[in-house]
Motif scaffolding. Structure first.
Motif, PDB file in Angstrom:
ATOM      1  N   LEU A   1       0.818  -1.216   0.000  1.00  0.00           N
ATOM      2  CA  LEU A   1       0.000   0.000   0.000  1.00  0.00           C
ATOM      3  C   LEU A   1       0.849   1.262   0.000  1.00  0.00           C
ATOM      4  O   LEU A   1       0.514   2.245  -0.657  1.00  0.00           O
ATOM      5  CB  LEU A   1      -0.941   0.009   1.203  1.00  0.00           C
ATOM      6  CG  LEU A   1      -2.049  -1.047   1.225  1.00  0.00           C
ATOM      7  CD1 LEU A   1      -2.843  -0.969   2.514  1.00  0.00           C
ATOM      8  CD2 LEU A   1      -2.972  -0.895   0.034  1.00  0.00           C
ATOM      9  N   ALA A   2       1.961   1.237   0.727  1.00  0.00           N
ATOM     10  CA  ALA A   2       2.838   2.412   0.802  1.00  0.00           C
ATOM     11  C   ALA A   2       3.416   2.740  -0.574  1.00  0.00           C
ATOM     12  O   ALA A   2       3.501   3.903  -0.970  1.00  0.00           O
ATOM     13  CB  ALA A   2       3.959   2.170   1.808  1.00  0.00           C
ATOM     14  N   ALA A   3       3.786   1.713  -1.315  1.00  0.00           N
ATOM     15  CA  ALA A   3       4.336   1.907  -2.661  1.00  0.00           C
ATOM     16  C   ALA A   3       3.268   2.486  -3.587  1.00  0.00           C
ATOM     17  O   ALA A   3       3.535   3.397  -4.374  1.00  0.00           O
ATOM     18  CB  ALA A   3       4.861   0.586  -3.217  1.00  0.00           C
ATOM     19  N   ALA A   4       2.049   1.972  -3.481  1.00  0.00           N
ATOM     20  CA  ALA A   4       0.940   2.457  -4.309  1.00  0.00           C
ATOM     21  C   ALA A   4       0.659   3.929  -3.997  1.00  0.00           C
ATOM     22  O   ALA A   4       0.441   4.743  -4.895  1.00  0.00           O
ATOM     23  CB  ALA A   4      -0.311   1.623  -4.076  1.00  0.00           C
ATOM     24  N   ALA A   5       0.692   4.284  -2.712  1.00  0.00           N
ATOM     25  CA  ALA A   5       0.453   5.669  -2.300  1.00  0.00           C
ATOM     26  C   ALA A   5       1.556   6.586  -2.836  1.00  0.00           C
ATOM     27  O   ALA A   5       1.284   7.704  -3.286  1.00  0.00           O
ATOM     28  CB  ALA A   5       0.364   5.756  -0.775  1.00  0.00           C
ATOM     29  N   ALA A   6       2.792   6.095  -2.811  1.00  0.00           N
ATOM     30  CA  ALA A   6       3.917   6.888  -3.320  1.00  0.00           C
ATOM     31  C   ALA A   6       3.741   7.161  -4.812  1.00  0.00           C
ATOM     32  O   ALA A   6       3.951   8.285  -5.277  1.00  0.00           O
ATOM     33  CB  ALA A   6       5.234   6.157  -3.074  1.00  0.00           C
ATOM     34  N   VAL A   7       3.321   6.149  -5.573  1.00  0.00           N
ATOM     35  CA  VAL A   7       3.085   6.317  -7.012  1.00  0.00           C
ATOM     36  C   VAL A   7       1.951   7.320  -7.234  1.00  0.00           C
ATOM     37  O   VAL A   7       2.047   8.186  -8.099  1.00  0.00           O
ATOM     38  CB  VAL A   7       2.764   4.959  -7.696  1.00  0.00           C
ATOM     39  CG1 VAL A   7       2.299   5.160  -9.129  1.00  0.00           C
ATOM     40  CG2 VAL A   7       3.985   4.057  -7.668  1.00  0.00           C
ATOM     41  N   GLY A   8       0.897   7.229  -6.430  1.00  0.00           N
ATOM     42  CA  GLY A   8      -0.230   8.160  -6.529  1.00  0.00           C
ATOM     43  C   GLY A   8       0.195   9.604  -6.312  1.00  0.00           C
ATOM     44  O   GLY A   8      -0.194  10.496  -7.067  1.00  0.00           O
ATOM     45  N   ARG A   9       1.008   9.811  -5.281  1.00  0.00           N
ATOM     46  CA  ARG A   9       1.502  11.168  -4.977  1.00  0.00           C
ATOM     47  C   ARG A   9       2.344  11.714  -6.127  1.00  0.00           C
ATOM     48  O   ARG A   9       2.139  12.839  -6.585  1.00  0.00           O
ATOM     49  CB  ARG A   9       2.357  11.156  -3.702  1.00  0.00           C
ATOM     50  CG  ARG A   9       1.583  11.425  -2.434  1.00  0.00           C
ATOM     51  CD  ARG A   9       2.509  11.673  -1.261  1.00  0.00           C
ATOM     52  NE  ARG A   9       3.490  10.592  -1.041  1.00  0.00           N
ATOM     53  CZ  ARG A   9       3.210   9.454  -0.398  1.00  0.00           C
ATOM     54  NH1 ARG A   9       2.009   9.246   0.084  1.00  0.00           N
ATOM     55  NH2 ARG A   9       4.144   8.535  -0.252  1.00  0.00           N
ATOM     56  N   VAL A  10       3.293  10.909  -6.606  1.00  0.00           N
ATOM     57  CA  VAL A  10       4.212  11.353  -7.653  1.00  0.00           C
ATOM     58  C   VAL A  10       3.480  11.634  -8.957  1.00  0.00           C
ATOM     59  O   VAL A  10       3.718  12.658  -9.598  1.00  0.00           O
ATOM     60  CB  VAL A  10       5.348  10.316  -7.868  1.00  0.00           C
ATOM     61  CG1 VAL A  10       6.197  10.688  -9.068  1.00  0.00           C
ATOM     62  CG2 VAL A  10       6.210  10.227  -6.621  1.00  0.00           C
TER      63      VAL A  10
END
Length: 117
Positions: free
Chosen positions: A68-77
């Motif tokens: 989930l943390a990786a998915a959130a990071a991609v969303g932010r970027v």
């Protein structure tokens, strides 16, 4: 007999057709076993912004690329890059994936980073 991928792409078809009629940029996501990818397309199909866990700048400091943390990071970027390209609001194209887990985490992070959908 329809396999899993064909069924997902069949589900994605109507969403994409609807977004095309809206004529707004779309935030398209793809989820694989190891990574998650997001791209913002203009109505003509040109990529305006993209981000994925394959990119070092995104994956840096993350525990892994399939959580989930990786998915959130991609969303932010992807949201930051889209806003830099002049895109304020998009239509969310989940590519036939269920809206939960990593897909939901990416969408929520993109919203928090200022993308409207």
């Amino acid at each position: 007999m329809m396999n899993k991928k064909e069924a997902r792409l069949r589900r994605a078809k109507s969403t994409r057709a609807h977004i095309q009629r809206l004529a707004v940029p779309r935030l398209s996501v793809h989820r694989s076993g190891q990574h998650i990818y997001a791209q913002v397309f203009d109505p003509a199909g040109k990529v305006l912004a993209a981000a994925s866990t394959l990119q070092r700048s995104v994956a840096e400091g993350l525990q892994g690329t399939k959580n989930l943390a990786a998915a959130a990071a991609v969303g932010r970027v992807v949201a930051e890059r889209a806003r830099a390209a002049g895109v304020e609001s998009v239509a969310f194209d989940r590519s036939g994936f269920r809206y939960h887990g990593r897909i939901k985490a990416l969408a929520d992070a993109a919203r928090e980073a200022g993308l409207k959908f």
